[in-house]
Design a protein around this motif. Structure first.
Motif, PDB file in Angstrom:
ATOM      1  N   SER A 181       9.983  -3.327 -10.695  1.00  0.00           N
ATOM      2  CA  SER A 181       8.715  -3.571  -9.977  1.00  0.00           C
ATOM      3  C   SER A 181       8.879  -3.503  -8.461  1.00  0.00           C
ATOM      4  O   SER A 181       8.310  -4.309  -7.715  1.00  0.00           O
ATOM      5  CB  SER A 181       8.124  -4.933 -10.376  1.00  0.00           C
ATOM      6  N   VAL A 182       9.625  -2.526  -8.013  1.00  0.00           N
ATOM      7  CA  VAL A 182       9.846  -2.307  -6.576  1.00  0.00           C
ATOM      8  C   VAL A 182       9.062  -1.095  -6.085  1.00  0.00           C
ATOM      9  O   VAL A 182       8.453  -1.117  -5.015  1.00  0.00           O
ATOM     10  CB  VAL A 182      11.354  -2.149  -6.280  1.00  0.00           C
ATOM     11  N   VAL A 183       9.067  -0.012  -6.874  1.00  0.00           N
ATOM     12  CA  VAL A 183       8.228   1.152  -6.583  1.00  0.00           C
ATOM     13  C   VAL A 183       6.867   0.864  -7.216  1.00  0.00           C
ATOM     14  O   VAL A 183       6.729   0.860  -8.429  1.00  0.00           O
ATOM     15  CB  VAL A 183       8.838   2.441  -7.169  1.00  0.00           C
ATOM     16  N   HIS A 184       5.865   0.619  -6.388  1.00  0.00           N
ATOM     17  CA  HIS A 184       4.607   0.104  -6.919  1.00  0.00           C
ATOM     18  C   HIS A 184       3.685   1.189  -7.449  1.00  0.00           C
ATOM     19  O   HIS A 184       2.807   0.894  -8.262  1.00  0.00           O
ATOM     20  CB  HIS A 184       3.916  -0.757  -5.867  1.00  0.00           C
ATOM     21  N   SER A 185       3.854   2.407  -7.020  1.00  0.00           N
ATOM     22  CA  SER A 185       3.207   3.596  -7.596  1.00  0.00           C
ATOM     23  C   SER A 185       3.527   4.790  -6.710  1.00  0.00           C
ATOM     24  O   SER A 185       4.058   4.627  -5.600  1.00  0.00           O
ATOM     25  CB  SER A 185       1.682   3.436  -7.774  1.00  0.00           C
ATOM     26  N   LEU A 186       3.204   5.981  -7.217  1.00  0.00           N
ATOM     27  CA  LEU A 186       3.599   7.206  -6.526  1.00  0.00           C
ATOM     28  C   LEU A 186       2.476   8.233  -6.590  1.00  0.00           C
ATOM     29  O   LEU A 186       1.636   8.206  -7.498  1.00  0.00           O
ATOM     30  CB  LEU A 186       4.862   7.818  -7.163  1.00  0.00           C
ATOM     31  N   VAL A 187       2.494   9.158  -5.636  1.00  0.00           N
ATOM     32  CA  VAL A 187       1.596  10.305  -5.646  1.00  0.00           C
ATOM     33  C   VAL A 187       2.449  11.562  -5.488  1.00  0.00           C
ATOM     34  O   VAL A 187       3.236  11.670  -4.546  1.00  0.00           O
ATOM     35  CB  VAL A 187       0.549  10.228  -4.518  1.00  0.00           C
ATOM     36  N   ALA A 188       2.320  12.483  -6.453  1.00  0.00           N
ATOM     37  CA  ALA A 188       3.084  13.737  -6.429  1.00  0.00           C
ATOM     38  C   ALA A 188       2.192  14.856  -5.895  1.00  0.00           C
ATOM     39  O   ALA A 188       1.032  14.985  -6.300  1.00  0.00           O
ATOM     40  CB  ALA A 188       3.570  14.077  -7.837  1.00  0.00           C
ATOM     41  N   TYR A 189       2.746  15.682  -5.012  1.00  0.00           N
ATOM     42  CA  TYR A 189       2.002  16.762  -4.370  1.00  0.00           C
ATOM     43  C   TYR A 189       2.447  18.125  -4.890  1.00  0.00           C
ATOM     44  O   TYR A 189       3.519  18.260  -5.502  1.00  0.00           O
ATOM     45  CB  TYR A 189       2.168  16.663  -2.850  1.00  0.00           C
ATOM     46  N   VAL A 190       1.604  19.127  -4.660  1.00  0.00           N
ATOM     47  CA  VAL A 190       1.840  20.451  -5.224  1.00  0.00           C
ATOM     48  C   VAL A 190       3.095  21.134  -4.666  1.00  0.00           C
ATOM     49  O   VAL A 190       3.613  22.064  -5.283  1.00  0.00           O
ATOM     50  CB  VAL A 190       0.622  21.370  -5.002  1.00  0.00           C
ATOM     51  N   ASP A 191       3.582  20.665  -3.520  1.00  0.00           N
ATOM     52  CA  ASP A 191       4.783  21.281  -2.958  1.00  0.00           C
ATOM     53  C   ASP A 191       6.073  20.655  -3.478  1.00  0.00           C
ATOM     54  O   ASP A 191       7.167  21.028  -3.074  1.00  0.00           O
ATOM     55  CB  ASP A 191       4.756  21.204  -1.430  1.00  0.00           C
ATOM     56  N   GLY A 192       5.931  19.700  -4.411  1.00  0.00           N
ATOM     57  CA  GLY A 192       7.106  19.032  -4.967  1.00  0.00           C
ATOM     58  C   GLY A 192       7.423  17.697  -4.320  1.00  0.00           C
ATOM     59  O   GLY A 192       8.295  16.972  -4.806  1.00  0.00           O
ATOM     60  N   SER A 193       6.738  17.365  -3.228  1.00  0.00           N
ATOM     61  CA  SER A 193       6.942  16.065  -2.596  1.00  0.00           C
ATOM     62  C   SER A 193       6.353  14.961  -3.463  1.00  0.00           C
ATOM     63  O   SER A 193       5.292  15.139  -4.073  1.00  0.00           O
ATOM     64  CB  SER A 193       6.266  16.020  -1.216  1.00  0.00           C
ATOM     65  N   VAL A 194       7.031  13.826  -3.501  1.00  0.00           N
ATOM     66  CA  VAL A 194       6.526  12.643  -4.195  1.00  0.00           C
ATOM     67  C   VAL A 194       6.588  11.480  -3.207  1.00  0.00           C
ATOM     68  O   VAL A 194       7.676  11.114  -2.742  1.00  0.00           O
ATOM     69  CB  VAL A 194       7.348  12.314  -5.460  1.00  0.00           C
ATOM     70  N   LEU A 195       5.432  10.924  -2.880  1.00  0.00           N
ATOM     71  CA  LEU A 195       5.374   9.809  -1.944  1.00  0.00           C
ATOM     72  C   LEU A 195       5.159   8.510  -2.718  1.00  0.00           C
ATOM     73  O   LEU A 195       4.347   8.463  -3.636  1.00  0.00           O
ATOM     74  CB  LEU A 195       4.230  10.002  -0.942  1.00  0.00           C
ATOM     75  N   ALA A 196       5.894   7.488  -2.327  1.00  0.00           N
ATOM     76  CA  ALA A 196       5.815   6.213  -3.023  1.00  0.00           C
ATOM     77  C   ALA A 196       5.714   5.078  -2.023  1.00  0.00           C
ATOM     78  O   ALA A 196       6.156   5.205  -0.867  1.00  0.00           O
ATOM     79  CB  ALA A 196       7.044   6.010  -3.914  1.00  0.00           C
ATOM     80  N   GLN A 197       5.137   3.957  -2.449  1.00  0.00           N
ATOM     81  CA  GLN A 197       5.146   2.734  -1.657  1.00  0.00           C
ATOM     82  C   GLN A 197       6.055   1.744  -2.362  1.00  0.00           C
ATOM     83  O   GLN A 197       5.911   1.502  -3.561  1.00  0.00           O
ATOM     84  CB  GLN A 197       3.733   2.174  -1.515  1.00  0.00           C
ATOM     85  N   LEU A 198       7.013   1.197  -1.639  1.00  0.00           N
ATOM     86  CA  LEU A 198       7.995   0.276  -2.193  1.00  0.00           C
ATOM     87  C   LEU A 198       7.882  -1.075  -1.508  1.00  0.00           C
ATOM     88  O   LEU A 198       7.457  -1.180  -0.351  1.00  0.00           O
ATOM     89  CB  LEU A 198       9.421   0.804  -2.004  1.00  0.00           C
ATOM     90  N   GLY A 199       8.301  -2.113  -2.197  1.00  0.00           N
ATOM     91  CA  GLY A 199       8.332  -3.452  -1.622  1.00  0.00           C
ATOM     92  C   GLY A 199       8.691  -4.458  -2.692  1.00  0.00           C
ATOM     93  O   GLY A 199       8.593  -4.179  -3.886  1.00  0.00           O
ATOM     94  N   MET A 200       9.126  -5.623  -2.266  1.00  0.00           N
ATOM     95  CA  MET A 200       9.411  -6.687  -3.227  1.00  0.00           C
ATOM     96  C   MET A 200       8.106  -7.127  -3.896  1.00  0.00           C
ATOM     97  O   MET A 200       7.033  -7.049  -3.296  1.00  0.00           O
ATOM     98  CB  MET A 200      10.073  -7.872  -2.518  1.00  0.00           C
ATOM     99  N   PRO A 201       8.169  -7.567  -5.152  1.00  0.00           N
ATOM    100  CA  PRO A 201       6.943  -7.982  -5.848  1.00  0.00           C
ATOM    101  C   PRO A 201       6.367  -9.277  -5.262  1.00  0.00           C
ATOM    102  O   PRO A 201       6.823 -10.373  -5.564  1.00  0.00           O
ATOM    103  CB  PRO A 201       7.403  -8.156  -7.302  1.00  0.00           C
ATOM    104  N   ASP A 202       5.380  -9.131  -4.395  1.00  0.00           N
ATOM    105  CA  ASP A 202       4.720 -10.264  -3.738  1.00  0.00           C
ATOM    106  C   ASP A 202       3.295  -9.820  -3.435  1.00  0.00           C
ATOM    107  O   ASP A 202       3.080  -8.885  -2.656  1.00  0.00           O
ATOM    108  CB  ASP A 202       5.458 -10.631  -2.441  1.00  0.00           C
ATOM    109  N   MET A 203       2.312 -10.472  -4.034  1.00  0.00           N
ATOM    110  CA  MET A 203       0.932 -10.047  -3.881  1.00  0.00           C
ATOM    111  C   MET A 203       0.425 -10.163  -2.448  1.00  0.00           C
ATOM    112  O   MET A 203      -0.592  -9.552  -2.085  1.00  0.00           O
ATOM    113  CB  MET A 203       0.019 -10.851  -4.812  1.00  0.00           C
ATOM    114  N   ARG A 204       1.133 -10.912  -1.612  1.00  0.00           N
ATOM    115  CA  ARG A 204       0.681 -11.030  -0.232  1.00  0.00           C
ATOM    116  C   ARG A 204       0.809  -9.713   0.527  1.00  0.00           C
ATOM    117  O   ARG A 204       0.088  -9.498   1.510  1.00  0.00           O
ATOM    118  CB  ARG A 204       1.446 -12.148   0.481  1.00  0.00           C
ATOM    119  N   THR A 205       1.667  -8.815   0.048  1.00  0.00           N
ATOM    120  CA  THR A 205       1.798  -7.525   0.728  1.00  0.00           C
ATOM    121  C   THR A 205       0.546  -6.664   0.561  1.00  0.00           C
ATOM    122  O   THR A 205      -0.040  -6.229   1.563  1.00  0.00           O
ATOM    123  CB  THR A 205       3.052  -6.785   0.240  1.00  0.00           C
ATOM    124  N   PRO A 206       0.070  -6.395  -0.668  1.00  0.00           N
ATOM    125  CA  PRO A 206      -1.158  -5.610  -0.776  1.00  0.00           C
ATOM    126  C   PRO A 206      -2.384  -6.341  -0.240  1.00  0.00           C
ATOM    127  O   PRO A 206      -3.295  -5.709   0.309  1.00  0.00           O
ATOM    128  CB  PRO A 206      -1.282  -5.323  -2.272  1.00  0.00           C
TER     129      PRO A 206
END
Length: 395
Positions: free
Chosen positions: A252-277
């Motif tokens: 539960s560190v990589v909270h979700s990802l978005v994959a792009y057509v050029d092969g790039s995958v961007l992700a948001q990471l962080g410790m599991p703490d609801m105060r971050t979102p």
């Protein structure tokens, strides 16, 4: 002793917290207390916890304090006697709280009770930080229409959708190939089905990473939470269901990802703490500091991923089917699941029976349509009644 939050300056952001005594609401107020020069609290609401609501009201001095349960009104009024605060109770008062002129509204009322207040906040063009799943699962098209028509801003609070929001290129949607929702897999992801059939509510509520309420924890154990989040993601990002994937990530560190057509995958990471979102939405479009633990990848050592087991987690199939069927099917899915989970928590049905009941209710109520919020509430009530009958029969 609780610190009283002063009102300072004209450049402060006014905020309303709908559901202030729940986990999300308490975390929101924790962040406001740490940054009190920047916020003025317009309204606080709670369902039944008048004692905690009174404590919050004394600390944050909201212009309106609302308890949904009218039987708790006298007790709340007594606890806040002498404060000079405005106190109201009941369903209409919840909606009034959402209509108050706050810049930013945290929509964290659990269940169908959150639908009307959230809609009211959207109708007046507020920034709505959405932590209520039912609004998008049960009434997604209706809510998104209100957001668009009234110039409101919808900011997702769920860690997964918030992560996607941070890396989703809204101006270049054609460049996005896939959206990938991550899931912890819950406490039973490696158990045999025979063992899962006999797990207890206490085992299901013991989430490995997040501190959540009983219902949400059971949803994590069945992975229905991820099915509901699939529906939410489709509504928030207006992205095709067949291009939204689910990936189990136990840390539960990589909270979700978005994959792009050029092969790039961007992700948001962080410790599991609801105060971050929550902080991301509270400070938006700026960022604000939080006390969340900082992620140390070297100390973490490794991050692992795996495909979900469709046999072990039939809830994922049911959620996709409900989204594909459209109409009232997501509303039915959500209502039936809530009733079935409650039946399990009361030890009336087994763990694996939860998904079976949801599927039976979906079949019984197939083909319904939604045109209004009244339709949503009526179908929600009907689906719950059908599910309760099945729980009694299966129990």
């Amino acid at each position: 002793m609780a610190m009283t939050i002063p009102r300072t300056g004209e450049d402060t952001r006014t905020v309303t917290v709908l559901g202030s005594t729940g986990s999300v609401g308490c975390n929101t107020l924790d962040l406001i207390a740490r940054n009190f020069d920047n916020y003025v609290v317009e309204a606080l609401t709670a369902n039944t916890n008048e004692t905690l609501l009174a404590e919050q009201a004394r600390q944050f001095r909201p212009r309106l304090t609302v308890i949904a349960d009218e039987t708790k009104y006298a007790s709340l009024k007594n606890e806040l006697s002498g404060t000079g605060l405005t106190i109201e109770a009941g369903r209409d008062a919840l909606v009034e709280a959402a209509r108050r002129p706050a810049d930013w509204v945290m929509a964290a009322i659990v269940g169908a009770a959150g639908l009307e207040p959230t809609m009211a906040a959207a109708r007046r063009g507020a920034i709505v930080a959405l932590a209520n799943k039912e609004c998008l699962v049960c009434a997604g098209p209706l809510l998104m229409d209100e957001v668009r028509q009234n110039g409101a801003t919808l900011l997702p609070v769920d860690s997964e959708h918030n992560a996607i929001f941070q890396v989703f290129d809204f101006e270049r949607r054609d460049a996005i190939d896939r959206v990938i929702l991550t899931a912890s897999g819950g406490p039973f992801r490696t158990l045999d089905l025979e063992v899962m059939a006999h797990v207890t509510p206490a085992q299901a509520v013991a989430h490995p990473n997040w501190d959540m309420g009983a219902k949400i924890s059971v949803d994590s154990a069945t992975m229905m939470n991820k099915g509901l989040e699939l529906i939410e993601a489709h509504q928030i990002f207006q992205f095709p269901e067949d291009r939204i994937e689910i990936l189990i990530h136990p840390q539960s560190v990589v909270h979700s990802l978005v994959a792009y057509v050029d092969g790039s995958v961007l992700a948001q990471l962080g410790m599991p703490d609801m105060r971050t979102p929550i902080a991301y939405t509270l400070g938006w479009p700026e960022r604000m500091p939080t006390p969340a633990a900082r992620l140390d990848l070297a100390e973490m050592g490794q991050l692992t991923f795996e495909q979900p087991d469709a046999v072990r987690f039939p809830a994922l199939r049911l959620a996709r089917q409900a989204l594909q069927d459209g109409g009232a099917s997501p509303t039915v899915l959500n209502a039936a699941n809530e009733v079935a989970v409650e039946g399990f928590l009361r030890s009336k049905i087994g763990f694996l029976v939860i998904a079976e009941i949801v599927e039976e209710v979906l079949t019984a109520m197939a083909g319904r349509s939604l045109q209004s919020l009244e339709d949503v509430l009526e179908i929600d009530r009907e689906a719950r009644a059908v599910a309760e009958q099945i729980v009694r029969r299966r129990g």
